[in-house]
Design a protein around this motif. Sequence first.
Motif, mmCIF file in Angstrom:
data_model
loop_
_atom_site.group_PDB
_atom_site.id
_atom_site.type_symbol
_atom_site.label_atom_id
_atom_site.label_comp_id
_atom_site.label_asym_id
_atom_site.label_seq_id
_atom_site.Cartn_x
_atom_site.Cartn_y
_atom_site.Cartn_z
ATOM 1 N N SER A 66 31.572 -5.220 7.098
ATOM 2 C CA SER A 66 32.218 -6.622 7.660
ATOM 3 C C SER A 66 31.412 -6.895 9.095
ATOM 4 O O SER A 66 31.485 -8.162 9.545
ATOM 5 N N ARG A 123 22.941 -8.801 7.255
ATOM 6 C CA ARG A 123 23.808 -9.640 7.864
ATOM 7 C C ARG A 123 22.922 -10.721 8.427
ATOM 8 O O ARG A 123 23.349 -11.939 8.420
ATOM 9 N N SER A 130 21.300 -13.041 5.960
ATOM 10 C CA SER A 130 22.130 -14.033 5.378
ATOM 11 C C SER A 130 22.812 -15.343 6.171
ATOM 12 O O SER A 130 22.739 -16.247 5.814
ATOM 13 N N CYS A 171 25.339 -13.698 15.285
ATOM 14 C CA CYS A 171 25.075 -12.500 14.793
ATOM 15 C C CYS A 171 24.830 -11.645 16.091
ATOM 16 O O CYS A 171 23.960 -10.732 16.332
ATOM 17 N N GLN A 204 30.216 -18.147 2.991
ATOM 18 C CA GLN A 204 29.780 -17.542 4.340
ATOM 19 C C GLN A 204 31.048 -17.765 5.397
ATOM 20 O O GLN A 204 31.279 -16.691 6.070
ATOM 21 N N VAL A 238 28.194 -11.795 2.655
ATOM 22 C CA VAL A 238 26.872 -11.662 2.788
ATOM 23 C C VAL A 238 25.995 -12.018 1.584
ATOM 24 O O VAL A 238 26.156 -11.622 0.594
ATOM 25 N N TYR A 239 24.948 -13.091 1.815
ATOM 26 C CA TYR A 239 24.098 -13.886 0.775
ATOM 27 C C TYR A 239 22.926 -12.696 0.557
ATOM 28 O O TYR A 239 22.300 -12.332 1.502
ATOM 29 N N LEU A 288 28.254 -3.391 1.911
ATOM 30 C CA LEU A 288 28.603 -4.623 2.971
ATOM 31 C C LEU A 288 29.950 -5.309 2.355
ATOM 32 O O LEU A 288 30.269 -6.139 3.231
ATOM 33 N N ILE A 312 29.579 -9.652 -0.931
ATOM 34 C CA ILE A 312 28.262 -10.005 -1.036
ATOM 35 C C ILE A 312 28.277 -11.383 -2.134
ATOM 36 O O ILE A 312 29.025 -11.220 -3.083
#
Lengths: 481, 481
Positions: A40, A132, A135, A274, B146, B151-152, B216, B219
Amino acid sequence: MKHTKVRDLLNSTTTLQEVNAKGWVRTFRNNQFIALNDGSTINNIQCVVDFENTPEETLKRITTGAAVSVIGTLVESKGAGQKYEIQVSKLEILGDSDAEKFPMQPKKHSLEFLRENAHLRVRTNAFGAIMRVRSVLSYAVHKYFQDKGFVYVNTPIITGADAEGAGEMFQVTSLPLDNLPKNEEGNIDFKKDFFGKHTNLTVSGQLEGETFAMALGQIYTFGPTFRAENSNTSRHLAEFWMIEPEVAFNDLDDNMDLAEDFIQYVIKYALDHCKDDLKFLEGRLLEEEKSKPQAERSEMALLEKLNFVLENNFKRVSYTEAIDILRDSTPNKKKKFQYLINEWGADLQSEHERYLVEKHFKCPVILYDYPANIKAFYMRLNDNTEPGRETVRAMDILFPGIGEIVGGSEREERYDVLVQKMEALGIDKEELYWYLDTRRFGSATHAGFGLGFERLVLFVTGMTNIRDVIPFPRTPGSAEF
Amino acid sequence: MKHTKVRDLLNSTTTLQEVNAKGWVRTFRNNQFIALNDGSTINNIQCVVDFENTPEETLKRITTGAAVSVIGTLVESKGAGQKYEIQVSKLEILGDSDAEKFPMQPKKHSLEFLRENAHLRVRTNAFGAIMRVRSVLSYAVHKYFQDKGFVYVNTPIITGADAEGAGEMFQVTSLPLDNLPKNEEGNIDFKKDFFGKHTNLTVSGQLEGETFAMALGQIYTFGPTFRAENSNTSRHLAEFWMIEPEVAFNDLDDNMDLAEDFIQYVIKYALDHCKDDLKFLEGRLLEEEKSKPQAERSEMALLEKLNFVLENNFKRVSYTEAIDILRDSTPNKKKKFQYLINEWGADLQSEHERYLVEKHFKCPVILYDYPANIKAFYMRLNDNTEPGRETVRAMDILFPGIGEIVGGSEREERYDVLVQKMEALGIDKEELYWYLDTRRFGSATHAGFGLGFERLVLFVTGMTNIRDVIPFPRTPGSAEF
């Protein structure tokens, strides 16, 4: 009890609560300190194990890569570098990770080794951060266009068009390759193929996108595109994601404004969302560059470079001006360029683009008004150009360290001029009748561009090989996973 | 002067300003009233032409489909059904549209005719509305995940895996089909192909997505997927967009909660952001259903149906309960089902799903805990099931009128159990070594699902054929544009 994400634990406003965290062990020091990460955030939470009251058997299983669940009290940390830690009261091993076999050990791995382990590299700090950021950048793309009322259009991936003009194509078929059906002439009978014709993977959604822009006004695509080109470089992928906005009634100036505003927006969005990841990637880049000679190192650190792009307008330079600059440049005079620039009409190579961006202007550059004969058929011919020196309303945006990040143009909206151009280039008008229909019925000035998403991610993360900014890269000889 | 979008003009708060609008003529009445649309909204703005002072030549060119630019004063409209109109002082024809030839005349066209003109159908009210709703739903998907910190992940489109277990695959190759290279054994030499091996188009990003979830945490994917199945139905496409979230530490209950919350969120988002378009589509559906017998018409109007889904929990029913209901149902007893339900273990057909959703429960249904042998290899075997009646932690979400909209499961996280299952089914462990690595190193409970995006769009727009909710549908025999 429900577990809490590490990011939320680290941003907590209260302590002394009982919490549950689940994640993967990054390191385990002194039989006591687990650095736990759950993806995360790039930051780990330190979990302090009561090793005196934990069975030896369990302690042995706390290895790098193991999945664990800890329950304990969230307290302020006495250690440096972290605000909170968990005083563990209960620890459960969810999934072991054999320290002898787990490839992602807590040490420096080469990027090539990590590419070969693309399914595991995302468990490292660097690749977690990159993915990340990728994304968040994706989301910024959607947010930018949606906030402005653009309509997201999914143009087709499988296309019946044999040449969209942007590059070599992959073929798609469901015919049995070892027993291809033949027609009476002895040729492959594509009528028997799934779609009843020969099909390929798209190289661009632009042409279909234009048909939608001429109805919905402002549209954008964001999807995978493909090039079957044998370019084994650090800037090319066979499968990459592209963003292609197209706007009715926009001319080339509007197009440049849109591209610049868009790029600045998404970079700003990444900077705002970010911070920790970019800070880490800045450090990674500094570290990597230490092994390089001074002259090859970046002049700016990552965050400084990103802020520079936000704070400075992109330099707009016509092709003709660029040729003059290049012709008079030191590397041209000293014959240092591989391809010397002698006259107007020459196609610009990567070395020239880099010179302009990195040496001459030292900022992002928008080159525009290129010679017509080095650009695509659908670009708007400039009015009032000299015969023999016709130019089109094309634009390329060049970025330091990346090269071309955007290619776009105002489109030729005049039916007759477009048809003439297609005929001259031998492009099949029958096949593209639907594209011509946009000029036949209610045509208007319009413009758009394509931005290679991975090149943007490359720029923002400070990585230098495009294979490191996409989860599972596809390149010549490689379609692993 | 800069032009203003029609949507902004209609939402204007001041009148008597000079404005410029650009768009396409939908209709032109009495040589005076242009209904102008620019795709920014389903609503047209009425432009009142001063026909006495406009040359006859120009008036003739104001035809359906023509692109025009009007300058004039924004005034309150005296006409019914619109708040504002433009009193035109200057009109320019940007692009003509020959009324004899333009296929999109202002009259009712069949959906089949419109499919054949997919590049122009988006200029109609219905398809403009559908594509705007589709775009807003896409954005809602991203926003939902999001905002929750997912996370894409762009999983690969071209895959080296020959069987991902979800369906027939399209092959991708750059080899010359009419002259395929052969190896010494006389077989096609895929070593000479672009990727050095046989490759296909992905049928699902799940397996790659799982590797990212195990690093992650949370996702999601959202990208095109492909099925080379000869299903010429109103619910199948060869190329469609799929959303696949995958969450570490989630079990099947969490997975159901996530899916339900997600679907309700995106529907709510569309209701909040596409009011005019959905209102129009509700009217379209009512109109369409007038020609149907009463029994086949929808019980609820479109908006009512969407609100119903928001306000009611999805009914969660185990496979075993569902079988009991179906066995005792009237169509089963009266042998009206094509496939009669006699015993536990039967695979459910579309007719059974429809009965459960549309007749029995009359709401969205989540079926779970399916027999192991009718589901995929990667699904978590339930603990404590009777031998011979093993079930897996699978779930399908069924929607009225749509059928299956979501398929998902908790994943088998135990290495040994997974390997055993793969061996039993003859799935190549070598090829999927990277998938098994997720169970070898730090495995944990995790779960996810796939949602077919076009089926969601179908449900929200009230359309009945999936070819009408994607810009350029790909189906057997058809890859036009």
